[in-house]
Write a protein that holds these residues in place. Structure first.
Motif, PDB file in Angstrom:
ATOM      1  N   MET A 286       0.865  -1.180   0.000  1.00 18.68           N
ATOM      2  CA  MET A 286       0.000   0.000   0.000  1.00 18.68           C
ATOM      3  C   MET A 286       0.902   1.230   0.000  1.00 18.68           C
ATOM      4  O   MET A 286       2.008   1.196   0.537  1.00 18.68           O
ATOM      5  CB  MET A 286      -0.877   0.035   1.262  1.00 18.68           C
ATOM      6  CG  MET A 286      -1.727  -1.201   1.458  1.00 18.68           C
ATOM      7  SD  MET A 286      -2.508  -1.235   3.117  1.00 18.68           S
ATOM      8  CE  MET A 286      -1.108  -1.704   4.161  1.00 18.68           C
ATOM      9  N   LEU A 287       0.425   2.309  -0.602  1.00 15.26           N
ATOM     10  CA  LEU A 287       1.112   3.591  -0.544  1.00 15.26           C
ATOM     11  C   LEU A 287       0.439   4.432   0.537  1.00 15.26           C
ATOM     12  O   LEU A 287      -0.789   4.560   0.548  1.00 15.26           O
ATOM     13  CB  LEU A 287       1.023   4.305  -1.895  1.00 15.26           C
ATOM     14  CG  LEU A 287       1.513   5.762  -1.947  1.00 15.26           C
ATOM     15  CD1 LEU A 287       2.999   5.856  -1.613  1.00 15.26           C
ATOM     16  CD2 LEU A 287       1.233   6.361  -3.328  1.00 15.26           C
ATOM     17  N   ALA A 288       1.235   4.980   1.464  1.00 11.81           N
ATOM     18  CA  ALA A 288       0.683   5.798   2.538  1.00 11.81           C
ATOM     19  C   ALA A 288       1.452   7.108   2.633  1.00 11.81           C
ATOM     20  O   ALA A 288       2.565   7.232   2.111  1.00 11.81           O
ATOM     21  CB  ALA A 288       0.736   5.048   3.865  1.00 11.81           C
ATOM     22  N   THR A 289       0.840   8.079   3.295  1.00 13.23           N
ATOM     23  CA  THR A 289       1.471   9.395   3.440  1.00 13.23           C
ATOM     24  C   THR A 289       1.610   9.755   4.921  1.00 13.23           C
ATOM     25  O   THR A 289       0.777   9.382   5.748  1.00 13.23           O
ATOM     26  CB  THR A 289       0.640  10.487   2.740  1.00 13.23           C
ATOM     27  OG1 THR A 289      -0.637  10.595   3.383  1.00 13.23           O
ATOM     28  CG2 THR A 289       0.446  10.161   1.266  1.00 13.23           C
ATOM     29  N   GLY A 290       2.673  10.482   5.230  1.00 11.89           N
ATOM     30  CA  GLY A 290       2.883  10.931   6.602  1.00 11.89           C
ATOM     31  C   GLY A 290       4.346  10.814   7.011  1.00 11.89           C
ATOM     32  O   GLY A 290       5.186  10.314   6.256  1.00 11.89           O
ATOM     33  N   GLY A 291       4.647  11.248   8.209  1.00 11.85           N
ATOM     34  CA  GLY A 291       6.007  11.210   8.718  1.00 11.85           C
ATOM     35  C   GLY A 291       6.275   9.991   9.564  1.00 11.85           C
ATOM     36  O   GLY A 291       5.619   8.950   9.426  1.00 11.85           O
ATOM     37  N   VAL A 292       7.240  10.106  10.468  1.00  9.52           N
ATOM     38  CA  VAL A 292       7.652   8.983  11.310  1.00  9.52           C
ATOM     39  C   VAL A 292       6.496   8.466  12.162  1.00  9.52           C
ATOM     40  O   VAL A 292       6.342   7.261  12.365  1.00  9.52           O
ATOM     41  CB  VAL A 292       8.830   9.401  12.213  1.00  9.52           C
ATOM     42  CG1 VAL A 292       9.193   8.281  13.177  1.00  9.52           C
ATOM     43  CG2 VAL A 292      10.037   9.784  11.371  1.00  9.52           C
ATOM     44  N   ALA A 293       5.671   9.369  12.655  1.00 12.03           N
ATOM     45  CA  ALA A 293       4.525   8.961  13.468  1.00 12.03           C
ATOM     46  C   ALA A 293       3.583   8.060  12.676  1.00 12.03           C
ATOM     47  O   ALA A 293       2.980   7.125  13.227  1.00 12.03           O
ATOM     48  CB  ALA A 293       3.777  10.190  13.979  1.00 12.03           C
ATOM     49  N   ALA A 294       3.474   8.335  11.390  1.00 10.72           N
ATOM     50  CA  ALA A 294       2.624   7.502  10.530  1.00 10.72           C
ATOM     51  C   ALA A 294       3.210   6.097  10.404  1.00 10.72           C
ATOM     52  O   ALA A 294       2.481   5.104  10.380  1.00 10.72           O
ATOM     53  CB  ALA A 294       2.476   8.149   9.158  1.00 10.72           C
ATOM     54  N   HIS A 295       4.532   5.994  10.327  1.00  6.44           N
ATOM     55  CA  HIS A 295       5.181   4.682  10.279  1.00  6.44           C
ATOM     56  C   HIS A 295       4.836   3.900  11.545  1.00  6.44           C
ATOM     57  O   HIS A 295       4.523   2.707  11.502  1.00  6.44           O
ATOM     58  CB  HIS A 295       6.702   4.841  10.181  1.00  6.44           C
ATOM     59  CG  HIS A 295       7.172   5.490   8.921  1.00  6.44           C
ATOM     60  ND1 HIS A 295       8.462   5.377   8.466  1.00  6.44           N
ATOM     61  CD2 HIS A 295       6.537   6.254   8.002  1.00  6.44           C
ATOM     62  CE1 HIS A 295       8.607   6.042   7.345  1.00  6.44           C
ATOM     63  NE2 HIS A 295       7.439   6.599   7.048  1.00  6.44           N
ATOM     64  N   ASP A 296       4.905   4.587  12.683  1.00  6.48           N
ATOM     65  CA  ASP A 296       4.622   3.939  13.968  1.00  6.48           C
ATOM     66  C   ASP A 296       3.179   3.440  14.031  1.00  6.48           C
ATOM     67  O   ASP A 296       2.898   2.394  14.625  1.00  6.48           O
ATOM     68  CB  ASP A 296       4.883   4.913  15.121  1.00  6.48           C
ATOM     69  CG  ASP A 296       6.367   5.238  15.281  1.00  6.48           C
ATOM     70  OD1 ASP A 296       7.198   4.430  14.803  1.00  6.48           O
ATOM     71  OD2 ASP A 296       6.683   6.295  15.870  1.00  6.48           O
ATOM     72  N   TYR A 297       2.274   4.194  13.414  1.00  7.49           N
ATOM     73  CA  TYR A 297       0.858   3.790  13.401  1.00  7.49           C
ATOM     74  C   TYR A 297       0.713   2.390  12.796  1.00  7.49           C
ATOM     75  O   TYR A 297       0.023   1.529  13.358  1.00  7.49           O
ATOM     76  CB  TYR A 297       0.047   4.810  12.594  1.00  7.49           C
ATOM     77  CG  TYR A 297      -1.370   4.376  12.288  1.00  7.49           C
ATOM     78  CD1 TYR A 297      -2.415   4.687  13.144  1.00  7.49           C
ATOM     79  CD2 TYR A 297      -1.653   3.649  11.127  1.00  7.49           C
ATOM     80  CE1 TYR A 297      -3.721   4.284  12.862  1.00  7.49           C
ATOM     81  CE2 TYR A 297      -2.948   3.245  10.827  1.00  7.49           C
ATOM     82  CZ  TYR A 297      -3.974   3.560  11.701  1.00  7.49           C
ATOM     83  OH  TYR A 297      -5.253   3.148  11.426  1.00  7.49           O
ATOM     84  N   PHE A 298       1.360   2.169  11.671  1.00  9.84           N
ATOM     85  CA  PHE A 298       1.237   0.871  11.000  1.00  9.84           C
ATOM     86  C   PHE A 298       1.966  -0.232  11.776  1.00  9.84           C
ATOM     87  O   PHE A 298       1.495  -1.364  11.851  1.00  9.84           O
ATOM     88  CB  PHE A 298       1.764   0.969   9.568  1.00  9.84           C
ATOM     89  CG  PHE A 298       0.857   1.726   8.647  1.00  9.84           C
ATOM     90  CD1 PHE A 298      -0.271   1.123   8.111  1.00  9.84           C
ATOM     91  CD2 PHE A 298       1.104   3.053   8.338  1.00  9.84           C
ATOM     92  CE1 PHE A 298      -1.134   1.827   7.278  1.00  9.84           C
ATOM     93  CE2 PHE A 298       0.253   3.768   7.507  1.00  9.84           C
ATOM     94  CZ  PHE A 298      -0.881   3.157   6.974  1.00  9.84           C
ATOM     95  N   ARG A 299       3.109   0.100  12.358  1.00  8.25           N
ATOM     96  CA  ARG A 299       3.841  -0.898  13.141  1.00  8.25           C
ATOM     97  C   ARG A 299       3.009  -1.361  14.335  1.00  8.25           C
ATOM     98  O   ARG A 299       2.995  -2.548  14.680  1.00  8.25           O
ATOM     99  CB  ARG A 299       5.179  -0.327  13.611  1.00  8.25           C
ATOM    100  CG  ARG A 299       6.195  -0.142  12.496  1.00  8.25           C
ATOM    101  CD  ARG A 299       7.596   0.094  13.051  1.00  8.25           C
ATOM    102  NE  ARG A 299       8.549   0.305  11.964  1.00  8.25           N
ATOM    103  CZ  ARG A 299       8.931   1.493  11.519  1.00  8.25           C
ATOM    104  NH1 ARG A 299       8.435   2.595  12.084  1.00  8.25           N
ATOM    105  NH2 ARG A 299       9.802   1.600  10.538  1.00  8.25           N
ATOM    106  N   GLN A 300       2.320  -0.437  14.954  1.00  9.75           N
ATOM    107  CA  GLN A 300       1.485  -0.790  16.105  1.00  9.75           C
ATOM    108  C   GLN A 300       0.331  -1.706  15.718  1.00  9.75           C
ATOM    109  O   GLN A 300      -0.203  -2.431  16.553  1.00  9.75           O
ATOM    110  CB  GLN A 300       0.949   0.487  16.760  1.00  9.75           C
ATOM    111  CG  GLN A 300       2.017   1.292  17.483  1.00  9.75           C
ATOM    112  CD  GLN A 300       1.559   2.677  17.895  1.00  9.75           C
ATOM    113  OE1 GLN A 300       0.375   3.017  17.744  1.00  9.75           O
ATOM    114  NE2 GLN A 300       2.472   3.497  18.402  1.00  9.75           N
TER     115      GLN A 300
END
Length: 317
Positions: A286-300
């Motif tokens: 999937m293509l997603a947008t956002g910064g480091v916090a967005a990466h953490d969202y998916f990891r969680q």
């Protein structure tokens, strides 16, 4: 002994998934990771039957497929020893090689012993083009048109083959006579806010295409026109907000015609950025947008394979 090495890039389709099959103009990007095909030729003592010792290695260098093929009087078949281990992969490989022979009758005619090794640079579950990179490298080996080889063997739109043989993002349009491929400098100023997330499951492209082919053709034609406009608008984007709005609209159009929920509404309704399915809906990246916090969202949420745009996409910029 003679050794030759061939290479092809992986692929991602950013716009016009499915509709690219019917001539929609798609934005596609080659990945930095691809697949090697190495062919080592030894003179064969036996003049009647030549052999191909085939081995496929994954990202870790581990063998995930191997077989021995025999060529007798121009006919390729699986060696008797390996017939008991024939799989769908074996038949697909045979089909590609036989088609390459049809396109170039001089391919695999000499009485030689061949050792062929393929090596992936990406996880083969990721959907970045295990098959398309194989077809592209075999086409180079056989000296045949890769698009024709694809059409006569595996089938598909051909955008993945175009990515395999180009070093930059491309605009791709499937045309019956010959595909139209335009190289691009697609390097948006907001690229640092773009990243790819693996959905933890692989999508079968043939099943996805079969579903698409069952849909209403009038609705598809209407959608194709707007998707073409979105693809062009994406190329002109200078602001992340505008880009996100285009992704959201693209998802809504495909959701309506495919009769599937968007990946964001289904799994990530509380995510503040945009999320777009790539390729066959339901799997792969999937293509997603956002910064480091967005990466953490998916990891969680358990999605640990996250690759930035810069890490993933091949570009001359």
């Amino acid at each position: 002994m003679d050794k030759k090495i061939y290479y092809a890039h992986g692929k991602l389709l950013l716009t016009a998934e499915y509709l690219v099959l019917d001539g929609a103009t798609a934005l596609a990007v080659p990945t930095k990771q691809g697949q090697f095909l190495e062919v080592t030729t030894y003179p064969e003592i036996c003049q009647e039957v030549s052999k191909i010792y085939w081995k496929s290695l994954d990202l870790k260098g581990e063998c995930w497929f191997e077989t021995v093929l025999e060529i007798s009087k121009g006919v390729i078949q699986v060696s008797e020893k390996y017939k008991a281990t024939e799989t769908k992969i074996t038949f697909t490989l045979l089909d590609i090689l036989k088609t390459a022979q049809e396109l170039n009758p001089d391919f695999l005619t000499s009485s030689n012993e061949l050792y062929v090794t393929t090596r992936l640079e990406f996880d083969r579950q990721w959907g970045l083009g295990t098959s398309s990179t194989l077809i592209a490298t075999i086409a180079k080996w056989a000296k045949v048109d890769p698009f024709v080889l694809l059409e006569k063997s595996f089938g598909g739109s051909g955008y993945d083959i175009a990515c395999a043989i180009h070093d930059t993002p491309i605009l791709y349009t499937r045309i019956p006579s010959a595909p139209k491929v335009e190289e691009l400098l697609f390097d948006p100023p907001f690229r640092e806010a773009l990243f790819f997330v693996y959905r933890n499951q692989k999508q079968d492209s043939k099943d996805a295409i079969a579903h698409y082919r069952s849909l209403d053709t009038f609705a598809l034609a209407k959608a194709k026109s707007r998707i073409n406009e979105i693809t062009e608008a994406v190329l002109q984007c200078q602001e992340l907000n505008d880009f996100e709005e285009l992704l959201i609209e693209h998802e809504a159009i495909l959701s309506k015609i495919l009769q599937f929920p968007t990946v964001k509404s289904e799994l990530f309704s509380d995510f503040v950025g945009a999320v777009k399915s790539l390729g066959g809906w339901g799997g792969d990246f999937m293509l997603a947008t956002g910064g480091v916090a967005a990466h953490d969202y998916f990891r969680q949420k358990g999605y640990n394979t996250i690759i930035t745009y810069k890490e993933m996409i091949l570009s001359k910029s």
